[in-house]
Design a protein around this motif. Structure first.
Motif, PDB file in Angstrom:
ATOM      1  N   ARG A 135      12.317  13.821  -1.511  1.00  0.00           N
ATOM      2  CA  ARG A 135      12.386  13.885  -0.046  1.00  0.00           C
ATOM      3  C   ARG A 135      11.135  13.209   0.516  1.00  0.00           C
ATOM      4  NH1 ARG A 135      13.463  20.041   1.503  1.00  0.00           N
ATOM      5  NH2 ARG A 135      11.852  20.337  -0.079  1.00  0.00           N
ATOM      6  N   ILE A 136      11.159  11.874   0.519  1.00  0.00           N
ATOM      7  CA  ILE A 136      10.040  11.077   0.998  1.00  0.00           C
ATOM      8  C   ILE A 136      10.466  10.293   2.234  1.00  0.00           C
ATOM      9  CG2 ILE A 136       8.441   9.186   0.465  1.00  0.00           C
ATOM     10  CD1 ILE A 136       8.698   9.873  -2.476  1.00  0.00           C
ATOM     11  N   ALA A 137       9.619  10.291   3.243  1.00  0.00           N
ATOM     12  CA  ALA A 137       9.810   9.432   4.412  1.00  0.00           C
ATOM     13  C   ALA A 137       8.581   8.560   4.569  1.00  0.00           C
ATOM     14  CB  ALA A 137      10.032  10.265   5.673  1.00  0.00           C
ATOM     15  N   ALA A 138       8.774   7.369   5.136  1.00  0.00           N
ATOM     16  CA  ALA A 138       7.669   6.479   5.488  1.00  0.00           C
ATOM     17  C   ALA A 138       7.627   6.351   7.000  1.00  0.00           C
ATOM     18  CB  ALA A 138       7.842   5.114   4.836  1.00  0.00           C
ATOM     19  N   MET A 139       6.445   6.519   7.570  1.00  0.00           N
ATOM     20  CA  MET A 139       6.282   6.482   9.018  1.00  0.00           C
ATOM     21  C   MET A 139       5.040   5.671   9.352  1.00  0.00           C
ATOM     22  SD  MET A 139       6.077   9.678  11.741  1.00  0.00           S
ATOM     23  CE  MET A 139       4.712  10.519  10.934  1.00  0.00           C
ATOM     24  N   GLY A 140       5.064   4.989  10.487  1.00  0.00           N
ATOM     25  CA  GLY A 140       3.885   4.270  10.934  1.00  0.00           C
ATOM     26  C   GLY A 140       3.976   3.962  12.406  1.00  0.00           C
ATOM     27  N   HIS A 141       2.837   3.579  12.966  1.00  0.00           N
ATOM     28  CA  HIS A 141       2.741   3.225  14.389  1.00  0.00           C
ATOM     29  C   HIS A 141       2.248   1.801  14.520  1.00  0.00           C
ATOM     30  CE1 HIS A 141       0.266   3.305  18.287  1.00  0.00           C
ATOM     31  NE2 HIS A 141       1.522   3.314  18.668  1.00  0.00           N
ATOM     32  N   SER A 142       2.857   1.051  15.444  1.00  0.00           N
ATOM     33  CA  SER A 142       2.414  -0.299  15.755  1.00  0.00           C
ATOM     34  C   SER A 142       2.486  -1.170  14.495  1.00  0.00           C
ATOM     35  CB  SER A 142       1.003  -0.247  16.357  1.00  0.00           C
ATOM     36  OG  SER A 142       0.653  -1.455  16.966  1.00  0.00           O
ATOM     37  N   ALA A 143       1.393  -1.788  14.066  1.00  0.00           N
ATOM     38  CA  ALA A 143       1.418  -2.563  12.821  1.00  0.00           C
ATOM     39  C   ALA A 143       1.852  -1.687  11.658  1.00  0.00           C
ATOM     40  CB  ALA A 143       0.040  -3.162  12.550  1.00  0.00           C
ATOM     41  N   GLY A 144       1.379  -0.430  11.642  1.00  0.00           N
ATOM     42  CA  GLY A 144       1.752   0.481  10.571  1.00  0.00           C
ATOM     43  C   GLY A 144       3.235   0.772  10.526  1.00  0.00           C
ATOM     44  N   ALA A 145       3.917   0.677  11.685  1.00  0.00           N
ATOM     45  CA  ALA A 145       5.366   0.849  11.699  1.00  0.00           C
ATOM     46  C   ALA A 145       6.048  -0.257  10.906  1.00  0.00           C
ATOM     47  CB  ALA A 145       5.873   0.850  13.144  1.00  0.00           C
ATOM     48  N   GLU A 146       5.498  -1.471  10.988  1.00  0.00           N
ATOM     49  CA  GLU A 146       6.064  -2.578  10.222  1.00  0.00           C
ATOM     50  C   GLU A 146       5.765  -2.431   8.737  1.00  0.00           C
ATOM     51  OE1 GLU A 146       8.187  -4.399  11.685  1.00  0.00           O
ATOM     52  OE2 GLU A 146       7.693  -3.481  13.600  1.00  0.00           O
ATOM     53  N   PHE A 147       4.596  -1.884   8.396  1.00  0.00           N
ATOM     54  CA  PHE A 147       4.304  -1.599   6.983  1.00  0.00           C
ATOM     55  C   PHE A 147       5.346  -0.625   6.431  1.00  0.00           C
ATOM     56  CE2 PHE A 147      -0.577  -1.975   7.905  1.00  0.00           C
ATOM     57  CZ  PHE A 147      -0.409  -3.301   8.240  1.00  0.00           C
ATOM     58  N   ALA A 148       5.589   0.447   7.189  1.00  0.00           N
ATOM     59  CA  ALA A 148       6.552   1.460   6.748  1.00  0.00           C
ATOM     60  C   ALA A 148       7.948   0.872   6.663  1.00  0.00           C
ATOM     61  CB  ALA A 148       6.516   2.656   7.701  1.00  0.00           C
ATOM     62  N   ALA A 149       8.342   0.085   7.668  1.00  0.00           N
ATOM     63  CA  ALA A 149       9.688  -0.486   7.686  1.00  0.00           C
ATOM     64  C   ALA A 149       9.905  -1.436   6.505  1.00  0.00           C
ATOM     65  CB  ALA A 149       9.932  -1.201   9.005  1.00  0.00           C
ATOM     66  N   ARG A 150       8.911  -2.266   6.230  1.00  0.00           N
ATOM     67  CA  ARG A 150       9.055  -3.197   5.098  1.00  0.00           C
ATOM     68  C   ARG A 150       9.108  -2.430   3.780  1.00  0.00           C
ATOM     69  NH1 ARG A 150      11.521  -7.364   3.016  1.00  0.00           N
ATOM     70  NH2 ARG A 150      10.274  -8.573   1.541  1.00  0.00           N
ATOM     71  N   ALA A 151       8.316  -1.387   3.634  1.00  0.00           N
ATOM     72  CA  ALA A 151       8.380  -0.572   2.427  1.00  0.00           C
ATOM     73  C   ALA A 151       9.766   0.034   2.266  1.00  0.00           C
ATOM     74  CB  ALA A 151       7.316   0.525   2.464  1.00  0.00           C
ATOM     75  N   CYS A 152      10.369   0.463   3.381  1.00  0.00           N
ATOM     76  CA  CYS A 152      11.718   1.019   3.321  1.00  0.00           C
ATOM     77  C   CYS A 152      12.732  -0.038   2.901  1.00  0.00           C
ATOM     78  CB  CYS A 152      12.105   1.613   4.677  1.00  0.00           C
ATOM     79  SG  CYS A 152      11.254   3.161   5.078  1.00  0.00           S
TER      80      CYS A 152
ATOM     81  N   ASP B 201       0.833  -1.208   0.000  1.00  0.00           N
ATOM     82  CA  ASP B 201       0.000   0.000   0.000  1.00  0.00           C
ATOM     83  C   ASP B 201       0.865   1.255   0.000  1.00  0.00           C
ATOM     84  OD1 ASP B 201      -2.272  -1.602   0.136  1.00  0.00           O
ATOM     85  OD2 ASP B 201      -2.567  -1.310   2.287  1.00  0.00           O
ATOM     86  N   VAL B 202       1.893   1.269   0.846  1.00  0.00           N
ATOM     87  CA  VAL B 202       2.789   2.428   0.927  1.00  0.00           C
ATOM     88  C   VAL B 202       3.460   2.661  -0.429  1.00  0.00           C
ATOM     89  CG1 VAL B 202       4.868   3.367   2.009  1.00  0.00           C
ATOM     90  CG2 VAL B 202       3.191   2.121   3.403  1.00  0.00           C
ATOM     91  N   ARG B 203       3.967   1.613  -1.027  1.00  0.00           N
ATOM     92  CA  ARG B 203       4.672   1.753  -2.299  1.00  0.00           C
ATOM     93  C   ARG B 203       3.714   2.161  -3.420  1.00  0.00           C
ATOM     94  NH1 ARG B 203       8.284  -3.288  -3.478  1.00  0.00           N
ATOM     95  NH2 ARG B 203       9.287  -1.765  -4.867  1.00  0.00           N
ATOM     96  N   PHE B 204       2.495   1.664  -3.373  1.00  0.00           N
ATOM     97  CA  PHE B 204       1.499   2.061  -4.367  1.00  0.00           C
ATOM     98  C   PHE B 204       1.201   3.555  -4.273  1.00  0.00           C
ATOM     99  CE2 PHE B 204      -3.129   2.896  -4.815  1.00  0.00           C
ATOM    100  CZ  PHE B 204      -3.190   2.878  -6.206  1.00  0.00           C
ATOM    101  N   VAL B 205       1.088   4.065  -3.056  1.00  0.00           N
ATOM    102  CA  VAL B 205       0.828   5.502  -2.894  1.00  0.00           C
ATOM    103  C   VAL B 205       1.984   6.319  -3.471  1.00  0.00           C
ATOM    104  CG1 VAL B 205       0.591   7.335  -1.172  1.00  0.00           C
ATOM    105  CG2 VAL B 205      -0.736   5.232  -0.946  1.00  0.00           C
ATOM    106  N   ILE B 206       3.202   5.866  -3.272  1.00  0.00           N
ATOM    107  CA  ILE B 206       4.354   6.560  -3.872  1.00  0.00           C
ATOM    108  C   ILE B 206       4.296   6.466  -5.397  1.00  0.00           C
ATOM    109  CG2 ILE B 206       6.873   6.603  -4.039  1.00  0.00           C
ATOM    110  CD1 ILE B 206       6.956   5.573  -1.159  1.00  0.00           C
ATOM    111  N   ASP B 207       3.908   5.313  -5.921  1.00  0.00           N
ATOM    112  CA  ASP B 207       3.729   5.161  -7.377  1.00  0.00           C
ATOM    113  C   ASP B 207       2.744   6.193  -7.907  1.00  0.00           C
ATOM    114  OD1 ASP B 207       5.436   2.971  -7.456  1.00  0.00           O
ATOM    115  OD2 ASP B 207       3.824   1.489  -7.436  1.00  0.00           O
TER     116      ASP B 207
END
Length: 420
Positions: free
Chosen positions: A253-270, A225-231
């Motif tokens: 200048r893009i950063a990915a951020m998330g909390h809890s489960a969303g933190a793992e979504f952001a981390a995997r996208a990174c 989902d994160v990568r699709f939004v960047i696309d």
């Protein structure tokens, strides 16, 4: 929420236990008379807050639960605009439409307790003005994607998001369909959270394998989902007809951020996407397994990471002593592999907890174990200070005292630098 950890939460949810995004107030909680309704604090930066929502469809991915559809998402862009004194906007767009559907009304009344009616009526509001003109700054604004926790919604992080936007960031808040408590789409649909159950007849080891596979699938989908939004931002950044913010966002200048489960979504996208230049993980450690996602492709993060967490005593970490010790060992190994400019920050302030990164303690201050408002606001201020300083440093190249020395200038924070 009794546990901060995505794996623990997901495993419990899979078996139908009553766990949701954050520590929940009971529906019968008292203390939200009109005069005492919680208020979102005014953002600290020089910009006002604009917001616009988009319904985007990823035609490359089928909908997990509806074979007639592709993966579709609501993305709300929060962006800087000219400051207007006393500006007020909806706290939760689509709340009235959700409330009009009996099953969703019931779900949201449980989620929000006795503040659901004030959210629907607008008595509880944000500072976001829908479709306001974006501020003219002479240069495009850096972008932060934001992913909410399991069973949450991006709007439940309004304080954090508005603070960033008021200081010159665009935040793309992703409502992760089926992970979010509820997502309202412009065609009138409201899609609620889904939790799968394991097939009957599995042995204990088979059930564990099945559950861990679901965790892996869930993180992969959130990252996609994160990568699709960047696309989509990349495709539309010159098309002002389809994208009102075209030309005003800086895709370098893009950063990915998330909390809890969303933190793992952001981390995997990174781990997967070099277009992301910085990563912010808010209390996303997965006890008893790892701090960051682990996949067979062995991809590691090449961006600087801020691993910002609340202090949790071992007896609140959701594992046996041996499991917690192993988690800490794996976490240290993962952080040691990061690139220079990465930090683990542990906040030890009074009242700090997993929900402190969201609006939840503010909305329910003094109820069900949440601290009183001054403590809540202090913790939110600490959190936003560290997030903003890290992004200013990594995306804007500014030196930051919070990360300059070996000793944190904030006594309530332990800051450890990582990278080789």
């Amino acid at each position: 929420m009794n546990s901060r950890f995505f794996v623990t939460i997901l495993l419990v949810c899979l078996f139908g236990a009553p766990v949701a995004f954050a520590q929940q107030p009971s529906a019968s909680s008292s203390g939200t008379a009109s005069a005492a309704l919680p208020q979102i604090p005014s953002p600290s930066g020089p910009f006002g807050i604009g917001r616009i929502g988009f319904h985007w469809i990823d035609t490359s991915r089928p909908d997990k639960y509806d074979p007639k559809r592709q993966r579709d998402l609501m993305i709300y862009f929060w962006y800087p605009t000219s400051k207007s004194a006393g500006a007020k906007g909806q706290y939760l767009p689509g709340a009235a439409q959700m409330d009009a559907q009996p099953e969703v009304h019931k779900l949201m009344s449980v989620e929000f307790g006795n503040i659901w009616a004030p959210v629907v009526s607008g008595q509880i509001s944000s500072h976001a003005i829908d479709n306001a003109p974006i501020a003219s700054s002479g240069a495009p604004f850096p972008v932060v994607t934001f992913s909410h926790g399991l069973g949450g919604m991006g709007f439940e992080y309004t304080v954090l998001i508005e603070d960033l936007v008021s200081h010159g960031y665009v935040v793309a808040g992703i409502d992760h369909t089926y992970t979010a408590k509820a997502v309202w789409f412009p065609d009138g649909r409201v899609v609620t959270q889904r939790n799968d159950s394991p097939p009957a007849g599995l042995s204990q080891s088979e059930r564990m394998k099945w559950m861990m596979k679901q965790v892996s699938i869930g993180i992969s989908e959130g990252a996609a989902d994160v990568r699709f939004v960047i696309d989509r931002m990349t495709q539309l950044n010159r098309d002002k007809q389809q994208f009102a913010l075209a030309g005003a966002i800086d895709l370098k200048r893009i950063a990915a951020m998330g909390h809890s489960a969303g933190a793992e979504f952001a981390a995997r996208a990174c781990q997967q996407d070099s277009r992301i230049h910085a990563c912010v993980d808010l209390d996303g450690g997965m006890v008893p397994f790892a701090a960051l996602p682990i996949y067979d492709d062995d991809r590691t993060m090449r961006q600087p990471l801020l691993f910002l967490e609340a202090y949790h005593p071992d007896n609140n970490m959701g594992g046996t002593p041996d499991q917690i010790a192993e988690y800490k060992k794996v976490k240290e190994q993962q952080l040691q592999e990061l690139r220079p400019g990465s930090y683990d920050v542990v906040l030890h302030s009074p009242g700090i907890a997993h929900p402190s990164f969201s609006d939840w303690p503010l909305l329910f201050h003094g109820q069900d174990g949440f601290p009183e408002t001054p403590i809540v606001l202090h913790n939110l201020d600490l959190i936003t200070q560290f997030i903003r300083a890290f992004l200013d440093m990594t995306l804007l190249g500014e030196k930051q005292p919070l990360f300059d020395g070996h000793t944190s200038p904030v006594p309530e924070a332990i800051v450890t630098a990582y990278g080789h």
